[in-house]
Enzyme design. Sequence first.
Site, mmCIF file in Angstrom:
data_model
loop_
_atom_site.group_PDB
_atom_site.id
_atom_site.type_symbol
_atom_site.label_atom_id
_atom_site.label_comp_id
_atom_site.label_asym_id
_atom_site.label_seq_id
_atom_site.Cartn_x
_atom_site.Cartn_y
_atom_site.Cartn_z
ATOM 1 N N ASP A 107 0.835 -1.202 0.000
ATOM 2 C CA ASP A 107 0.000 0.000 0.000
ATOM 3 C C ASP A 107 0.874 1.258 0.000
ATOM 4 O O ASP A 107 1.998 1.240 0.506
ATOM 5 C CB ASP A 107 -0.898 -0.023 1.244
ATOM 6 C CG ASP A 107 -2.036 0.980 1.142
ATOM 7 O OD1 ASP A 107 -2.304 1.499 0.036
ATOM 8 O OD2 ASP A 107 -2.661 1.266 2.195
ATOM 9 N N ASN A 134 -10.493 -2.687 -6.226
ATOM 10 C CA ASN A 134 -9.690 -1.823 -7.108
ATOM 11 C C ASN A 134 -10.327 -1.604 -8.490
ATOM 12 O O ASN A 134 -9.977 -0.654 -9.194
ATOM 13 C CB ASN A 134 -8.268 -2.378 -7.296
ATOM 14 C CG ASN A 134 -7.393 -2.223 -6.067
ATOM 15 O OD1 ASN A 134 -6.421 -2.955 -5.897
ATOM 16 N ND2 ASN A 134 -7.724 -1.267 -5.188
HETATM 17 C C1 FPP Z 1 -1.863 0.313 -3.308
HETATM 18 O O1 FPP Z 1 -1.454 1.638 -3.407
HETATM 19 C C2 FPP Z 1 -1.383 -0.495 -4.388
HETATM 20 C C3 FPP Z 1 -2.178 -1.033 -5.355
HETATM 21 C C4 FPP Z 1 -3.614 -0.842 -5.410
HETATM 22 C C5 FPP Z 1 -1.622 -1.841 -6.432
HETATM 23 C C6 FPP Z 1 -0.347 -2.556 -6.174
HETATM 24 C C7 FPP Z 1 0.407 -2.573 -7.425
HETATM 25 C C8 FPP Z 1 1.760 -2.531 -7.547
HETATM 26 C C9 FPP Z 1 2.646 -2.560 -6.381
HETATM 27 C C10 FPP Z 1 2.442 -2.403 -8.859
HETATM 28 C C11 FPP Z 1 2.148 -3.448 -9.869
HETATM 29 C C12 FPP Z 1 2.206 -4.833 -9.373
HETATM 30 C C13 FPP Z 1 2.912 -5.834 -9.937
HETATM 31 C C14 FPP Z 1 2.823 -7.218 -9.398
HETATM 32 C C15 FPP Z 1 3.806 -5.609 -11.081
HETATM 33 P P1 FPP Z 1 -2.553 2.780 -3.416
HETATM 34 O O2 FPP Z 1 -2.744 3.198 -4.825
HETATM 35 O O3 FPP Z 1 -3.791 2.319 -2.719
HETATM 36 O O4 FPP Z 1 -1.817 3.873 -2.585
HETATM 37 P P2 FPP Z 1 -2.509 5.005 -1.683
HETATM 38 O O5 FPP Z 1 -3.257 4.292 -0.599
HETATM 39 O O6 FPP Z 1 -1.340 5.771 -1.184
HETATM 40 O O7 FPP Z 1 -3.393 5.805 -2.600
#
Ligand code: FPP
Length: 237
Positions: free
Chosen positions: A17, A65
């Site tokens: 996250d 998501n």
């Molecule tokens: C949460 O950050 C992360 C995600 C929803 C997606 C995770 C994806 C990756 C780490 C990159 C791609 C993955 C792979 C396996 C190549 P957020 O967007 O919720 O962050 P925030 O809470 O700060 O808004």
Amino acid sequence: MNFSDPSNPSHVAIIMDGNGRWAKQRLLNRIKGHEKGAETVRTIIECCREIGISILTLYAFSTENWQRPKVEVAALMTLLVNFLKSEQKKLLDNNIRLNAIGQIERLPKNVRNALHKTMALTEKNNGMLLNLALSYGARAEIVRMVKDVAIKVREGIIDPDSITDDIISDSLYTKGMPDPDLLIRTSGEMRISNFLLWQIAYTEIYITDTLWPDFSKDEFVQILKNYQHRKRRFGKV
Ligand code: FPP
């Protein structure tokens, strides 16, 4: 740290996250945060393989998501395909098997194709299992399991009185895998966000304030050291 230490967790699960906040802090588009987050994914997979972790489960995309803006969902799907294509050789060279858990059928065709291709290519690898949770939600997984068990009861395959934990575990996406020993969540939020609800009944939890794109091998090793000092009692004394 002793890399072959038996007191290391066998199965590590991570809620990655903080990509959005990482980007916001730098006045960048959220997608840049996901791109940097994908680099961290590469680093941590490599690190787990080196240390000898048997299973790494990464929460890469949740059922919730899908409700993000279309451009962000599309960018995450592109990142995923690029990741699968660019990592294929490394997975093979390092004896890592790729598996996906979640509603894979909801993913776009190009992602499904890349996933199936990489899973088939790495099927015989036994050095480490990399589980990507994609379009994954624990409640949806439990609903699917209940339907599966109910059908078996209706068909007379299972007697309701003989339903056990094992029967339930065998109807989840994680069938045949040990439960996570350690769950790490980055970016400081104190919640589980619909991740592996059944499987984490006795999992040790570690929450770090570090945002996922800033998460490093050094911090991961520190967390493993912390885990080694935990007294796991599984409800006993
Ligand atoms: C949460 O950050 C992360 C995600 C929803 C997606 C995770 C994806 C990756 C780490 C990159 C791609 C993955 C792979 C396996 C190549 P957020 O967007 O919720 O962050 P925030 O809470 O700060 O808004």
